[in-house]
Design an enzyme around this catalytic site. Structure first.
Site, PDB file in Angstrom:
ATOM      1  N   LYS A 157      23.381   5.068  15.447  1.00  0.00           N
ATOM      2  CA  LYS A 157      22.789   5.535  14.200  1.00  0.00           C
ATOM      3  C   LYS A 157      22.012   4.394  13.548  1.00  0.00           C
ATOM      4  O   LYS A 157      22.336   3.219  13.727  1.00  0.00           O
ATOM      5  CB  LYS A 157      23.866   6.054  13.253  1.00  0.00           C
ATOM      6  CG  LYS A 157      24.484   7.369  13.687  1.00  0.00           C
ATOM      7  CD  LYS A 157      25.431   7.903  12.628  1.00  0.00           C
ATOM      8  CE  LYS A 157      25.974   9.267  13.025  1.00  0.00           C
ATOM      9  NZ  LYS A 157      26.883   9.812  11.981  1.00  0.00           N
ATOM     10  N   GLU A 169       0.829  -1.206   0.000  1.00  0.00           N
ATOM     11  CA  GLU A 169       0.000   0.000   0.000  1.00  0.00           C
ATOM     12  C   GLU A 169       0.859   1.251   0.000  1.00  0.00           C
ATOM     13  O   GLU A 169       0.343   2.361   0.046  1.00  0.00           O
ATOM     14  CB  GLU A 169      -0.936   0.002   1.208  1.00  0.00           C
ATOM     15  CG  GLU A 169      -1.907  -1.172   1.238  1.00  0.00           C
ATOM     16  CD  GLU A 169      -2.801  -1.146   2.454  1.00  0.00           C
ATOM     17  OE1 GLU A 169      -3.861  -0.504   2.392  1.00  0.00           O
ATOM     18  OE2 GLU A 169      -2.415  -1.758   3.468  1.00  0.00           O
TER      19      GLU A 169
END
Length: 317
Positions: A278, A192
């Site tokens: 990170k 989607e």
């Protein structure tokens, strides 16, 4: 003789009056080396469909071609045969040479009767209108369903899936889903959101509405993002890192390689047990939930137990 690194195709090619090759359609395609008798039979099959189409200012010709998947594209039919090979599931995304493919794909006016030059579409507009021929777009890539109808796949809006998309049986692409060329699903998945060029999605994963997966065409990076099995990319979320199996990115959260992520459960997910890492350091890890802390606003990663999402079997049968 079969060679897994070569592809043969037979079909039809469309050529404009100025000699520009606009496309090539290969309904006969495979790894097998055809015999001379096979080639002759194929030529007879497609010969009746060849000839001029004055409405579009083009000529349709029979085409037969064999290519080496490890070599760079050398012509427009060559480029189209590679895109067909992907959409026929003969080769997976990122496992063939597509270097320089854009140079071999002219910008085309896509009509309900087939491709034509954009300039000719303007010149022949009255003729097109009188024939009931409509223009659906102007682009280098055509819609997947104009050339290949993948088996066991649902596509709600054909304009949002390009030729060269790799869609495995059981995949559903809803109206707002988008799948680029050289990208797709390796199993039954719900799409989607946006699957960009070079991205592959594992079996049983759900790409939520409005979500986005970064590709390598526009960002200048080299990392090819992938999503593992049974993973959920929430509505309006996005990623610039890979996700492993059984992961979740909560709705509305975008995680890139530079995103600072707090290891909220205190588990030593990164080397040295760092409390903040990170996003790139967690790329491809299995069993993670990425979320935003509603009080501090910090992006957090939490370990998940068990399997990830479970798709509705009735929707993907």
């Amino acid at each position: 003789m079969t060679d897994a690194r070569t592809i043969h195709g037979s079909g039809l090619s469309t050529i404009a009056a100025d000699g520009t090759v606009l496309d090539a359609w290969f309904p006969e395609i495979g790894h097998e080396e055809p015999t001379p008798a096979d080639l002759a039979a194929s030529a007879l099959t497609w010969a009746p469909y060849a000839g001029p189409d004055d409405r579009r200012g083009v000529t349709v010709e029979a085409v037969q071609l064999r290519i080496d998947l490890d070599e760079a594209p050398a012509s427009t039919p060559d480029a189209y045969l590679r895109l067909h090979a992907l959409s026929h599931l003969l080769v997976r995304p990122n496992e063939l040479n597509l270097d320089g493919i854009f140079a071999h794909l002219p910008n085309v006016a896509w009509t309900s009767a087939g491709p034509m030059l954009p300039a000719d579409a303007v010149r022949l507009r009255p003729l097109l209108q009188s024939a009931g021929i409509q223009i659906s777009g102007v682009d280098k890539f055509p819609r997947l369903t104009d050339y290949v109808l993948p088996t066991g796949v649902r596509i709600a809006d054909a304009s949002r899936v390009r030729l060269g998309a790799y869609l495995s049986p059981g995949t559903t692409v809803m109206h707002e889903g988008f799948v680029n060329f050289n990208a797709g699903t390796l199993g039954a998945s719900m799409v989607e959101g946006r699957i960009s060029q070079g991205v592959v999605v594992g079996d049983g994963s759900d790409i939520g509405g409005g979500s986005s997966i970064m590709g390598t065409l526009s960002g200048g990076g080299t990392h090819r993002v992938s999503i593992g099995a049974r993973t959920l990319l929430g509505a309006n979320a996005g990623i610039g890192i890979s996700l492993g199996d059984d992961c979740i990115v909560e709705a509305g959260l975008y995680v890139t390689a530079g995103t600072k992520i707090v290891l909220a459960d205190g588990a030593p997910l990164a080397e040295g047990g760092k409390p903040v890492v990170k996003g790139g350091e967690l790329s491809g890890r299995d069993g993670l939930l990425f979320r935003r802390n509603s009080l501090t606003g910090a992006v957090e990663a939490v370990r998940r137990a068990g399997v990830g999402v479970t798709l509705n079997e009735a929707l993907h049968a």
